[in-house]
Design an enzyme around this catalytic site. Structure first.
Site, mmCIF file in Angstrom:
data_model
loop_
_atom_site.group_PDB
_atom_site.id
_atom_site.type_symbol
_atom_site.label_atom_id
_atom_site.label_comp_id
_atom_site.label_asym_id
_atom_site.label_seq_id
_atom_site.Cartn_x
_atom_site.Cartn_y
_atom_site.Cartn_z
ATOM 1 C CG ASP A 13 2.293 -3.944 38.195
ATOM 2 O OD1 ASP A 13 2.085 -3.168 37.238
ATOM 3 O OD2 ASP A 13 1.997 -5.151 38.177
ATOM 4 C CG ASP A 103 1.997 -1.321 33.966
ATOM 5 O OD1 ASP A 103 2.726 -2.174 33.443
ATOM 6 O OD2 ASP A 103 0.948 -1.590 34.560
ATOM 7 C CD GLU A 104 5.268 -5.509 35.479
ATOM 8 O OE1 GLU A 104 5.503 -6.142 36.522
ATOM 9 O OE2 GLU A 104 4.572 -5.958 34.554
HETATM 10 MG MG LIG Z 1 0.343 -3.069 36.033
#
Ligand SMILES: [Mg+2]
Length: 400
Positions: A13, A103-104
């Site tokens: 993340d 984003d993860e």
């Molecule tokens: Mg993040």
């Protein structure tokens, strides 16, 4: 049968993603409290979070909490580009990658021990690569289940790595505040707090019926399972047909940038990619040369070849032509990363076999090199242009 499960799920993340992209691209923002979006805060840097600024907060409130707050306009193209580069590294790291947001992602690294090392070693290398190649900090949690991996990364933020060994899961989970459970938002947490329940261990001590009474059926069951460390969900194993294959190399500060030095890097990248492509029985038509400069701006150059191929020689020639055309830009801007993507992929069964003799020889050479490497390892055979210089270009602590 009892099977000892290993901690081989990674949850990776990016840290304060949007705000970090701005701090990366504008050095004057580093170390400062940054909020993305002025009306409503879309994202906040860690410095801004330290003053209490949160996403979805009104801009006026944020500025009151943090008088030095720097408000920046969102740059969606930059986020998408950074996300793509990071996911490319994810896919280069693990065969199964399940993205859960821009984003993860979860990565299943089971079965990679012999090729890539233990899950914690893979996680550490992933963090280094994202930092070196994309210029962003990423936190990784490593555990036996998706839930624990996700909770571990949240606990390790920012810029951290946390491994939860299978025999210490309860010890890790039960002291955590209830908000850390995946799916427990502010409303649920408030209901639990109202009953004096603040730690995960306290939830685990309750019966499922009691939790259902407090939270309702769906949420009560969900929280009961997670508090008792039951999470059978697997990383999504749908292997999507890839539309491209890529490899890139960050160029260390002391590495020479001459045409010859860059050519050696290029040969290494094309060699690795074409080998991987042949292994997957794929061919490509387009070679994309990717460049990143000192200020993290990027440029690409691409060329399409006459027919789909996985031959090293043909694709290397195309890549070298692209490098030639890009040399003036490279000399001007100060290159920090050289990458190659092979796109327009197809299965190799469609490729006609009636090739001229020269091409057949080239194929036999490629197949022979692949075969030797498969049996004796990648170092067993090196293309002539790499002899004697290959090692000098390895990044410290990183395998090729
Ligand atoms: Mg993040």
């Amino acid at each position: 049968m009892f099977v000892l499960m290993e901690a081989n799920i990674l949850h990776a993340d990016l840290d304060a993603f949007f705000a970090s992209v701005h701090q990366r691209d504008d050095p004057s923002l580093r170390g400062k409290p940054v909020a993305v979006g002025g009306g409503v805060v879309m994202a906040a840097s860690y410095e801004a979070k330290a003053c209490g600024v949160r996403s979805a907060m009104g801009g006026a409130t944020a500025r009151r909490l943090c008088p030095d707050l720097v408000v920046v306009t969102p740059e969606f193209d930059a986020y998408v580009e950074a996300s793509k580069a990071v996911f490319e590294i994810f896919r280069d790291t693990a065969p199964y990658v399940e993205g859960i947001s821009i984003d993860e992602a979860f990565l299943d690294v089971s079965g990679l021990e012999r090729i890539s090392g233990t899950p914690p070693a893979i996680a550490a290398r992933l963090r280094k690569r994202v930092r070196a190649e994309v210029g962003l900090a990423i936190t990784v949690g490593v555990a036996r289940t998706k839930h624990l991996a996700k909770v571990a990364s949240a606990s390790a933020k920012p810029d951290g790595l946390l491994v939860v060994p299978p025999d210490r899961e309860i010890e890790f989970l039960h002291p955590l505040p209830v908000e850390r459970l995946w799916g427990v938002g502010a409303v649920t947490a408030e209901k639990l707090h109202a009953r004096g329940l603040t730690r995960v261990g306290e939830l685990a001590a309750l019966g499922e019926d009691e939790l259902i009474e407090i939270l309702g059926r769906a949420s009560g069951r969900h929280v009961h399972s997670l508090a008792n460390n039951r999470d059978p969900r697997q990383v999504d194993r749908v292997r999507r047909r890839r539309r491209s294959m890529g490899a890139q190399r960050a160029l260390g500060r002391r590495m020479p940038r001459s045409r010859g030095a860059l050519d050696a890097v290029l040969v290494g990248l094309i060699d690795k990619l074409t080998q991987r492509m042949r292994g997957a029985h794929r061919v490509c038509r387009t070679v994309v040369l990717r460049l990143r400069f000192g200020d993290f701006t990027r440029a690409t150059r691409s060329q399409t070849v006459a027919e789909a191929t996985a031959e090293t020689e043909i694709l290397l020639t195309a890549a070298r032509e692209l490098l030639d055309t890009a040399m003036p830009l490279i000399e001007d801007q100060g290159i920090t990363l050289l990458g190659v993507s092979l796109t327009n992929l197809a299965n190799d069964d469609a490729v006609q076999l009636a090739l001229p003799l020269e091409r057949q020889k080239a194929r036999v050479l490629d197949a022979t090199i692949d075969d030797v490497r498969e049996r004796f390892g990648n170092d067993a055979i090196t293309r002539a242009v790499l002899i004697g210089r290959d090692k000098g270009f390895s990044m410290p602590g990183l395998p090729d």
